[in-house]
Design an enzyme around this catalytic site. Structure first.
Site, PDB file in Angstrom:
ATOM      1  N   GLN A  78       0.828  -1.206   0.000  1.00 41.57           N
ATOM      2  CA  GLN A  78       0.000   0.000   0.000  1.00 41.57           C
ATOM      3  C   GLN A  78       0.869   1.265   0.000  1.00 41.57           C
ATOM      4  OE1 GLN A  78      -3.118   0.809  -0.438  1.00 41.57           O
ATOM      5  NE2 GLN A  78      -3.789  -1.303  -0.745  1.00 41.57           N
ATOM      6  N   SER A  79       1.878   1.264  -0.833  1.00 37.54           N
ATOM      7  CA  SER A  79       2.821   2.385  -0.878  1.00 37.54           C
ATOM      8  C   SER A  79       2.222   3.613  -1.548  1.00 37.54           C
ATOM      9  CB  SER A  79       4.079   1.956  -1.632  1.00 37.54           C
ATOM     10  OG  SER A  79       4.896   3.062  -1.938  1.00 37.54           O
TER      11      SER A  79
END
EC number: 3.5.99.7
Length: 339
Positions: A78-79
């Site tokens: 979930q960068s």
């Protein structure tokens, strides 16, 4: 004169971000200190924006000059960073390869299909999931991705995690400090403290250099969200030193000017505590300001706790640097199914 005058900048943001007073959050914390936010979460029309775009504005000119055709970067599943690299690549007409390592021990069924990674794929990036765990250092998976682009006949441009250890990675947040100083003149006061989340280091590192030019670097309070304090502090130190030299700051930044609070990173990187979730809810319910469980929720938790403990002297004006990250909430939907 700006420390950034000699550096080329490729505009990816709208310009200076607004500073907003948060009266209801201020009241909820007892009213003894005034809370403000600088809204870098609202800084661009590119895929919901965020702090990485400030950094990328100073990296893109070098990428274009290199003749590259593919941006290659790395982050967690979930960068926010890989979302912003994908957005930048789409905007400037390059291809994009991003490594998404399993940095977070979080097992929501949709974690790798929603939020940041969904948007990254939607913008055409080649998103490659890798099982490796959390580490802010240089990763073999990223180096392998760079090599794979070369092997396929492409010309990669390497952007490390968070754009942080890139030679120009700290410049954007030197600019943040200069921007705040200009806005303070219009506001008629100077902020006593600036609160910012820190993990890979160049956001706080750049701020420290920028505020060091104003002899206020020690008022930048980094809230660690990495859970690897010494590694993060060492990386911030390296970024501060390299960026200071790059912009010709004219002095060394002292060790006591690098302030990082480790008290809110628990239980692990990317995993919110109940106190983090309470902070996320308080910001949302008082100011409709959305923070995420990985970064901004923890820096919000830190600011709230420090205010309640009396860390900030009465009458202080505190600036919360909102770096973005709301898309990650989608990967943590179970925590917030009831609000």
């Amino acid at each position: 004169m700006s420390l950034l005058e000699k550096f080329e900048r490729y505009p990816l943001t709208f310009g200076p971000t607004p500073i907003e007073h948060l009266p209801r959050l201020t009241a909820a914390l007892g009213g003894k200190v005034d809370i403000y936010a600088k809204r870098d979460d609202c800084n661009s029309g590119l895929a919901m924006g965020g702090n990485k775009l400030r950094k990328l504005e100073y990296i893109v000119p070098d990428a274009i000059a290199s003749g590259a055709d593919t941006l290659v970067s790395i982050g967690g599943v979930q960068s926010n960073h890989t979302r912003m690299v994908a957005a930048t690549a789409a905007k400037i007409g390059m291809k994009c390869v991003v490594i998404q390592e399993k940095w977070v021990p979080h097992y929501d069924a949709v974690y790798d299909r929603v939020g940041n990674i969904l948007m990254t794929k939607l913008m055409g990036a080649d998103s490659r999931l890798v099982e490796d765990g959390f580490d802010i250092g240089i990763r073999k998976s990223w180096e392998d991705a760079i090599q794979s682009v070369e092997d396929a006949g492409g010309k990669p441009y390497a952007i490390p995690a968070g754009a942080s250890v890139h030679k120009f990675g700290g410049l954007g947040y030197v600019g943040f400090a200069e921007e705040v100083a200009a806005q303070e003149k219009d506001l008629g006061f100077i902020f006593d403290y600036i609160i910012v989340c820190v993990v890979t280091g160049s956001t706080q590192g750049g701020m420290i250099v920028g505020f060091a030019a104003l002899d206020r670097a020690d008022r930048v309070i980094g809230i660690d969200a990495s859970g690897t304090l010494q590694q993060t502090r060492d990386q911030v130190r390296k970024i501060v030193d390299a960026t200071s030299e790059l912009v010709n700051l004219g002095r060394s930044v002292r060790e006591d000017e690098i302030v990082i609070n480790p008290d809110y990173a628990y239980p692990a990187y990317g995993v919110p505590s109940e106190e983090t979730n309470e902070a996320i809810r308080l910001a949302a319910r008082t100011e409709a300001m959305i923070t995420d469980p990985v970064y901004e929720g923890k820096s919000m938790q830190g600011m709230i706790d420090l205010a309640r403990k009396g860390f900030f002297p009465e009458g202080s004006k505190v600036l919360y640097a909102h770096l973005g990250g709301a898309p990650a909430l989608n990967g943590y939907s179970y925590y917030y199914k009831d609000g």
